[in-house]
Design a protein around this motif. Structure first.
Motif, PDB file in Angstrom:
ATOM      1  N   LEU A   1     -29.593 -19.637  -2.862  1.00 36.81           N
ATOM      2  CA  LEU A   1     -29.443 -18.997  -1.400  1.00 36.81           C
ATOM      3  C   LEU A   1     -28.209 -19.362  -0.788  1.00 36.81           C
ATOM      4  N   SER A   2     -27.456 -20.129  -1.761  1.00 37.42           N
ATOM      5  CA  SER A   2     -26.341 -20.715  -1.466  1.00 37.42           C
ATOM      6  C   SER A   2     -25.155 -19.886  -1.396  1.00 37.42           C
ATOM      7  N   LYS A   3     -25.373 -19.072  -2.155  1.00 34.19           N
ATOM      8  CA  LYS A   3     -24.293 -17.904  -2.622  1.00 34.19           C
ATOM      9  C   LYS A   3     -24.887 -17.002  -1.326  1.00 34.19           C
ATOM     10  N   ILE A   4     -25.661 -16.617  -0.242  1.00 31.69           N
ATOM     11  CA  ILE A   4     -25.512 -15.624   0.289  1.00 31.69           C
ATOM     12  C   ILE A   4     -25.594 -15.956   1.773  1.00 31.69           C
ATOM     13  N   PRO A   5     -25.073 -15.038   2.266  1.00 29.20           N
ATOM     14  CA  PRO A   5     -24.697 -15.194   3.815  1.00 29.20           C
ATOM     15  C   PRO A   5     -26.629 -15.685   4.797  1.00 29.20           C
ATOM     16  N   ASN A   6     -25.805 -16.686   6.010  1.00 30.65           N
ATOM     17  CA  ASN A   6     -27.408 -16.400   6.643  1.00 30.65           C
ATOM     18  C   ASN A   6     -27.900 -16.057   7.046  1.00 30.65           C
ATOM     19  N   ASP A   7     -27.215 -14.688   7.918  1.00 26.93           N
ATOM     20  CA  ASP A   7     -27.931 -14.270   8.344  1.00 26.93           C
ATOM     21  C   ASP A   7     -28.878 -12.823   7.177  1.00 26.93           C
ATOM     22  N   LYS A   8     -28.528 -12.962   6.107  1.00 25.71           N
ATOM     23  CA  LYS A   8     -29.175 -12.169   5.014  1.00 25.71           C
ATOM     24  C   LYS A   8     -30.193 -13.202   4.592  1.00 25.71           C
ATOM     25  N   LYS A   9     -30.442 -14.751   4.368  1.00 27.04           N
ATOM     26  CA  LYS A   9     -31.149 -15.553   4.049  1.00 27.04           C
ATOM     27  C   LYS A   9     -32.697 -15.092   4.757  1.00 27.04           C
ATOM     28  N   LEU A  10     -31.976 -15.415   6.677  1.00 28.87           N
ATOM     29  CA  LEU A  10     -32.808 -14.960   7.488  1.00 28.87           C
ATOM     30  C   LEU A  10     -33.464 -14.014   7.632  1.00 28.87           C
ATOM     31  N   TYR A  11     -33.294 -12.512   6.811  1.00 29.62           N
ATOM     32  CA  TYR A  11     -33.125 -11.350   6.933  1.00 29.62           C
ATOM     33  C   TYR A  11     -34.970 -11.003   5.827  1.00 29.62           C
ATOM     34  N   ILE A  12     -34.277 -12.215   4.274  1.00 29.41           N
ATOM     35  CA  ILE A  12     -34.936 -12.380   3.601  1.00 29.41           C
ATOM     36  C   ILE A  12     -36.280 -12.951   4.073  1.00 29.41           C
ATOM     37  N   CYS A  13     -36.195 -14.214   4.382  1.00 25.46           N
ATOM     38  CA  CYS A  13     -37.335 -15.066   4.879  1.00 25.46           C
ATOM     39  C   CYS A  13     -38.132 -14.086   6.055  1.00 25.46           C
ATOM     40  N   LYS A  14     -38.306 -13.208   6.580  1.00 25.28           N
ATOM     41  CA  LYS A  14     -38.477 -13.258   7.360  1.00 25.28           C
ATOM     42  C   LYS A  14     -39.394 -11.607   6.780  1.00 25.28           C
ATOM     43  N   TRP A  15     -38.420 -11.326   5.663  1.00 24.44           N
ATOM     44  CA  TRP A  15     -39.477  -9.981   5.321  1.00 24.44           C
ATOM     45  C   TRP A  15     -40.674 -10.988   4.371  1.00 24.44           C
ATOM     46  N   TYR A  16     -41.026 -11.606   3.556  1.00 25.07           N
ATOM     47  CA  TYR A  16     -41.254 -12.214   2.950  1.00 25.07           C
ATOM     48  C   TYR A  16     -42.537 -12.497   3.873  1.00 25.07           C
ATOM     49  N   PHE A  17     -41.816 -13.225   5.138  1.00 27.25           N
ATOM     50  CA  PHE A  17     -43.502 -13.431   6.037  1.00 27.25           C
ATOM     51  C   PHE A  17     -44.712 -12.290   6.610  1.00 27.25           C
ATOM     52  N   ARG A  18     -43.420 -11.381   6.504  1.00 25.84           N
ATOM     53  CA  ARG A  18     -44.485  -9.885   7.084  1.00 25.84           C
ATOM     54  C   ARG A  18     -44.547  -9.645   5.386  1.00 25.84           C
ATOM     55  N   ALA A  19     -44.179  -9.543   5.045  1.00 24.40           N
ATOM     56  CA  ALA A  19     -45.316  -8.971   3.547  1.00 24.40           C
ATOM     57  C   ALA A  19     -45.729  -9.317   3.209  1.00 24.40           C
ATOM     58  N   GLY A  20     -46.340 -10.492   3.426  1.00 24.07           N
ATOM     59  CA  GLY A  20     -47.460 -11.819   3.071  1.00 24.07           C
ATOM     60  C   GLY A  20     -48.786 -11.202   4.036  1.00 24.07           C
ATOM     61  N   PHE A  21     -48.874 -10.311   5.476  1.00 21.93           N
ATOM     62  CA  PHE A  21     -49.941  -9.548   5.861  1.00 21.93           C
ATOM     63  C   PHE A  21     -49.669  -8.399   5.109  1.00 21.93           C
ATOM     64  N   ALA A  22     -49.924  -8.587   4.547  1.00 29.48           N
ATOM     65  CA  ALA A  22     -50.857  -7.162   3.238  1.00 29.48           C
ATOM     66  C   ALA A  22     -51.335  -7.471   2.382  1.00 29.48           C
ATOM     67  N   LEU A  23     -52.115  -8.812   2.903  1.00 26.86           N
ATOM     68  CA  LEU A  23     -53.192  -9.637   2.186  1.00 26.86           C
ATOM     69  C   LEU A  23     -52.188  -9.844   0.675  1.00 26.86           C
ATOM     70  N   LEU A  24     -51.256 -10.415   1.059  1.00 25.47           N
ATOM     71  CA  LEU A  24     -50.319 -10.569  -0.234  1.00 25.47           C
ATOM     72  C   LEU A  24     -50.032 -12.178   0.015  1.00 25.47           C
ATOM     73  N   PRO A  25     -50.968 -13.288   0.498  1.00 24.67           N
ATOM     74  CA  PRO A  25     -50.822 -14.487   0.862  1.00 24.67           C
ATOM     75  C   PRO A  25     -49.729 -15.457  -0.567  1.00 24.67           C
ATOM     76  N   PHE A  26     -49.578 -14.399  -0.882  1.00 25.77           N
ATOM     77  CA  PHE A  26     -48.484 -15.551  -2.291  1.00 25.77           C
ATOM     78  C   PHE A  26     -47.201 -15.065  -2.271  1.00 25.77           C
ATOM     79  N   LEU A  27     -46.844 -14.037  -1.265  1.00 23.87           N
ATOM     80  CA  LEU A  27     -45.482 -14.117  -1.246  1.00 23.87           C
ATOM     81  C   LEU A  27     -45.408 -15.047   0.067  1.00 23.87           C
ATOM     82  N   TRP A  28     -46.522 -16.134   1.150  1.00 29.65           N
ATOM     83  CA  TRP A  28     -46.227 -17.137   1.985  1.00 29.65           C
ATOM     84  C   TRP A  28     -45.896 -17.929   1.445  1.00 29.65           C
ATOM     85  N   ALA A  29     -46.600 -18.282   0.205  1.00 29.33           N
ATOM     86  CA  ALA A  29     -46.147 -19.561  -0.953  1.00 29.33           C
ATOM     87  C   ALA A  29     -45.027 -19.404  -1.685  1.00 29.33           C
ATOM     88  N   VAL A  30     -44.458 -18.105  -1.980  1.00 29.81           N
ATOM     89  CA  VAL A  30     -43.472 -18.417  -2.357  1.00 29.81           C
ATOM     90  C   VAL A  30     -42.392 -18.564  -1.320  1.00 29.81           C
TER      91      VAL A  30
END
Length: 101
Positions: free
Chosen positions: A3-32
């Motif tokens: 994650l140190s090689k990724i720009p901060n806006d891309k980190k936010l995008y990935i984090c937000k994407w994983y959070f939203r994908a967890g609502f598709a009954l994929l709570p493992f993504l929330w843990a990750v």
């Protein structure tokens, strides 16, 4: 991924994407998400997107914890009450254990 090689806006995008994908009954993504971005949210020096990442990490951890608790409660209940539920328990079982009437 480092994650140190990724720009901060891309980190936010990935984090937000994983959070939203967890609502598709994929709570493992929330843990990750909670584990993967915990360091970014709480230990690195402050940057603009960090506040939002911290929010997503906290909610991802809470969501994963609630799903884990619910799953554990269901497993314990089903395993201890399967024989008492009779035919209904057999109808919702994928594998029917033998040896217990």
């Amino acid at each position: 991924m480092d994650l140190s090689k990724i720009p901060n806006d891309k980190k936010l995008y990935i984090c937000k994407w994983y959070f939203r994908a967890g609502f598709a009954l994929l709570p493992f993504l929330w843990a990750v998400n909670a584990v993967w971005f915990a360091k970014e949210a709480f230990t690195v020096p402050h940057y603009e997107e960090q506040k939002q990442i911290k929010r997503y990490v906290i909610f991802s951890g809470i969501g994963a914890g609630l799903w884990s608790a619910a799953l554990l409660a269901w497993i314990i209940t089903f395993q201890t009450q399967r024989t008492a539920w009779g035919e209904f328990a057999d109808s919702i079982s994928y594998i029917i254990p033998t040896g217990i009437p």
